[in-house]
Scaffold this motif. Structure first.
Motif, PDB file in Angstrom:
ATOM      1  N   VAL A  67       0.847  -1.190   0.000  1.00 46.29           N
ATOM      2  CA  VAL A  67       0.000   0.000   0.000  1.00 46.29           C
ATOM      3  C   VAL A  67       0.884   1.242   0.000  1.00 46.29           C
ATOM      4  O   VAL A  67       2.011   1.226   0.497  1.00 46.29           O
ATOM      5  N   THR A  68       0.367   2.324  -0.564  1.00 39.07           N
ATOM      6  CA  THR A  68       1.040   3.613  -0.445  1.00 39.07           C
ATOM      7  C   THR A  68       0.695   4.172   0.926  1.00 39.07           C
ATOM      8  O   THR A  68      -0.370   3.869   1.487  1.00 39.07           O
ATOM      9  N   VAL A  69       1.593   4.973   1.477  1.00 37.35           N
ATOM     10  CA  VAL A  69       1.358   5.558   2.789  1.00 37.35           C
ATOM     11  C   VAL A  69       1.665   7.045   2.740  1.00 37.35           C
ATOM     12  O   VAL A  69       2.731   7.461   2.284  1.00 37.35           O
ATOM     13  N   GLU A  70       0.703   7.848   3.189  1.00 40.89           N
ATOM     14  CA  GLU A  70       0.911   9.281   3.379  1.00 40.89           C
ATOM     15  C   GLU A  70       1.573   9.430   4.745  1.00 40.89           C
ATOM     16  O   GLU A  70       0.948   9.173   5.778  1.00 40.89           O
ATOM     17  N   VAL A  71       2.834   9.788   4.760  1.00 52.26           N
ATOM     18  CA  VAL A  71       3.611   9.869   5.995  1.00 52.26           C
ATOM     19  C   VAL A  71       3.214  11.117   6.772  1.00 52.26           C
ATOM     20  O   VAL A  71       3.160  12.215   6.226  1.00 52.26           O
ATOM     21  N   ARG A  72       2.959  10.940   8.063  1.00 52.58           N
ATOM     22  CA  ARG A  72       2.595  12.059   8.942  1.00 52.58           C
ATOM     23  C   ARG A  72       3.526  12.136  10.141  1.00 52.58           C
ATOM     24  O   ARG A  72       3.110  12.479  11.236  1.00 52.58           O
ATOM     25  N   THR A  73       4.767  11.764   9.924  1.00 49.96           N
ATOM     26  CA  THR A  73       5.773  11.844  10.972  1.00 49.96           C
ATOM     27  C   THR A  73       7.073  12.320  10.352  1.00 49.96           C
ATOM     28  O   THR A  73       7.340  12.055   9.176  1.00 49.96           O
ATOM     29  N   ASP A  74       7.855  13.050  11.124  1.00 49.87           N
ATOM     30  CA  ASP A  74       9.169  13.481  10.653  1.00 49.87           C
ATOM     31  C   ASP A  74      10.205  12.392  10.860  1.00 49.87           C
ATOM     32  O   ASP A  74      11.364  12.557  10.494  1.00 49.87           O
ATOM     33  N   GLU A  75       9.812  11.285  11.467  1.00 42.80           N
ATOM     34  CA  GLU A  75      10.721  10.190  11.752  1.00 42.80           C
ATOM     35  C   GLU A  75      10.191   8.868  11.202  1.00 42.80           C
ATOM     36  O   GLU A  75       9.966   7.910  11.931  1.00 42.80           O
ATOM     37  N   PRO A  76       9.975   8.792   9.874  1.00 41.21           N
ATOM     38  CA  PRO A  76       9.395   7.567   9.311  1.00 41.21           C
ATOM     39  C   PRO A  76      10.270   6.344   9.507  1.00 41.21           C
ATOM     40  O   PRO A  76       9.753   5.246   9.706  1.00 41.21           O
ATOM     41  N   GLU A  77      11.599   6.525   9.481  1.00 43.59           N
ATOM     42  CA  GLU A  77      12.482   5.379   9.655  1.00 43.59           C
ATOM     43  C   GLU A  77      12.345   4.781  11.051  1.00 43.59           C
ATOM     44  O   GLU A  77      12.530   3.583  11.251  1.00 43.59           O
ATOM     45  N   LEU A  78      11.980   5.591  12.031  1.00 40.15           N
ATOM     46  CA  LEU A  78      11.792   5.128  13.404  1.00 40.15           C
ATOM     47  C   LEU A  78      10.398   4.533  13.601  1.00 40.15           C
ATOM     48  O   LEU A  78      10.236   3.468  14.186  1.00 40.15           O
ATOM     49  N   ARG A  79       9.392   5.200  13.114  1.00 41.76           N
ATOM     50  CA  ARG A  79       7.999   4.818  13.365  1.00 41.76           C
ATOM     51  C   ARG A  79       7.437   3.800  12.377  1.00 41.76           C
ATOM     52  O   ARG A  79       6.504   3.083  12.697  1.00 41.76           O
ATOM     53  N   LEU A  80       7.977   3.779  11.145  1.00 41.86           N
ATOM     54  CA  LEU A  80       7.382   2.963  10.087  1.00 41.86           C
ATOM     55  C   LEU A  80       8.356   1.922   9.530  1.00 41.86           C
ATOM     56  O   LEU A  80       8.296   1.563   8.358  1.00 41.86           O
ATOM     57  N   GLY A  81       9.254   1.440  10.371  1.00 41.30           N
ATOM     58  CA  GLY A  81      10.221   0.437   9.944  1.00 41.30           C
ATOM     59  C   GLY A  81       9.687  -0.972  10.085  1.00 41.30           C
ATOM     60  O   GLY A  81       8.710  -1.229  10.811  1.00 41.30           O
ATOM     61  N   PRO A  82      10.317  -1.938   9.389  1.00 37.78           N
ATOM     62  CA  PRO A  82       9.905  -3.344   9.502  1.00 37.78           C
ATOM     63  C   PRO A  82       9.892  -3.802  10.963  1.00 37.78           C
ATOM     64  O   PRO A  82      10.791  -3.471  11.743  1.00 37.78           O
ATOM     65  N   GLY A  83       8.828  -4.507  11.320  1.00 33.90           N
ATOM     66  CA  GLY A  83       8.665  -4.995  12.689  1.00 33.90           C
ATOM     67  C   GLY A  83       7.826  -4.094  13.564  1.00 33.90           C
ATOM     68  O   GLY A  83       7.355  -4.516  14.620  1.00 33.90           O
ATOM     69  N   ALA A  84       7.615  -2.847  13.156  1.00 36.03           N
ATOM     70  CA  ALA A  84       6.801  -1.923  13.957  1.00 36.03           C
ATOM     71  C   ALA A  84       5.358  -2.416  13.999  1.00 36.03           C
ATOM     72  O   ALA A  84       4.799  -2.834  12.988  1.00 36.03           O
ATOM     73  N   VAL A  85       4.776  -2.377  15.170  1.00 36.29           N
ATOM     74  CA  VAL A  85       3.375  -2.754  15.356  1.00 36.29           C
ATOM     75  C   VAL A  85       2.601  -1.473  15.616  1.00 36.29           C
ATOM     76  O   VAL A  85       2.902  -0.741  16.560  1.00 36.29           O
ATOM     77  N   LEU A  86       1.613  -1.214  14.760  1.00 34.33           N
ATOM     78  CA  LEU A  86       0.870   0.038  14.832  1.00 34.33           C
ATOM     79  C   LEU A  86      -0.605  -0.213  15.102  1.00 34.33           C
ATOM     80  O   LEU A  86      -1.212  -1.110  14.516  1.00 34.33           O
TER      81      LEU A  86
END
Length: 187
Positions: free
Chosen positions: A18-37
Motif C-alpha cells: 500500500v502507499t502511505v501518506e507519511v505524517r511523521t518526521d521520523e518515518p524510519e523510526l515509526r514505520l520500519g519493519p517490525g513496527a506494530v501500529l
C-alpha cells in the motif's frame, strides 16, 4: 500517548503493498519493519509492518497477513497510530509533536492575545494551527517560521507575527478590489 504517523492510501501492485501518506518526521523510526501500529478504525489493526520501500518518491509498506491487492485495498484511508512516550521529543529542536503544541496560548509579538491552539491540520504544503479565539470563533494560522516566530513550551505559548489581514478579515484587502482601484486610475 498515541500519535498518528501515517494514512494508508491505495493498493500498489498485486502482492499486498500500500502507499502511505507519511505524517511523521521520523518515518524510519515509526514505520520500519517490525513496527506494530494501532489503527483508526481500531477494528482493522493492529498492523505489523513486514517490509517497506520507497518507490517514485512514495513510501510503500506491506503488512503481515496482507498478501494481495484486495486485502491491501481494504486498508485504504486507515490511520496508522504509534504509541509514543509523552516525554519523548523530536531530535531537532525546531520540530514539535502535535501533543506539545495543542492548547498553547497564541499571542502576537506585541503581546495581544489571539487564542489557544485547538487543532493542527496537516496539509500537503504546510501545517495550520486552528486557533480558537476568546469569542469562540476560529482562525487558521500557517505554521511557518515567518509567521510563528517562537514556540515556548515552558511558557506554554506560541508567538505569531501575522501579516496584515490574517487575524482580522476587515483589514484584508481583496485582490479584486485592488484591481478595481487600479482600473479607475487608468481611464
Amino acid at each position: 500517548m498515541q500519535l498518528v504517523v501515517g494514512r494508508i492510501g491505495r493498493a500498489h501492485g498485486i502482492k499486498g503493498e500500500v502507499t502511505v501518506e507519511v505524517r511523521t518526521d521520523e518515518p524510519e523510526l515509526r514505520l520500519g519493519p517490525g513496527a506494530v501500529l494501532a489503527t483508526d478504525p481500531a477494528g482493522v489493526g493492529p498492523l505489523t509492518i513486514e517490509a517497506g520501500r520507497v518507490h517514485s518518491g512514495r513510501l510503500l509498506l506491506r503488512f503481515t497477513g496482507v498478501n494481495d491487492r484486495t486485502a491491501a485495498e481494504a486498508l485504504r484511508n486507515t490511520l496508522l497510530v504509534a504509541e509514543v512516550d509523552p516525554d519523548e521529543t523530536p531530535e531537532d529542536p525546531e520540530e514539535f509533536y502535535d501533543h506539545q503544541l495543542m492548547d498553547l496560548d497564541v499571542v502576537t509579538v506585541d503581546g495581544a492575545v489571539v487564542g489557544r491552539i485547538a487543532e493542527i491540520s496537516h496539509l500537503p504544503s504546510q501545517d495550520l494551527f486552528i486557533v480558537e479565539r476568546p469569542d469562540g470563533s476560529e482562525v487558521m494560522i500557517p505554521f511557518v517560521s515567518e509567521i510563528v516566530t517562537e514556540i515556548d513550551l515552558d511558557e506554554q505559548r506560541a508567538v505569531v507575527d501575522p501579516p496584515r489581514g490574517l487575524l482580522d478579515v476587515e483589514q484584508a484587502e481583496v485582490a479584486s478590489s485592488r484591481e478595481a482601484k487600479q482600473g479607475e486610475g487608468d481611464a
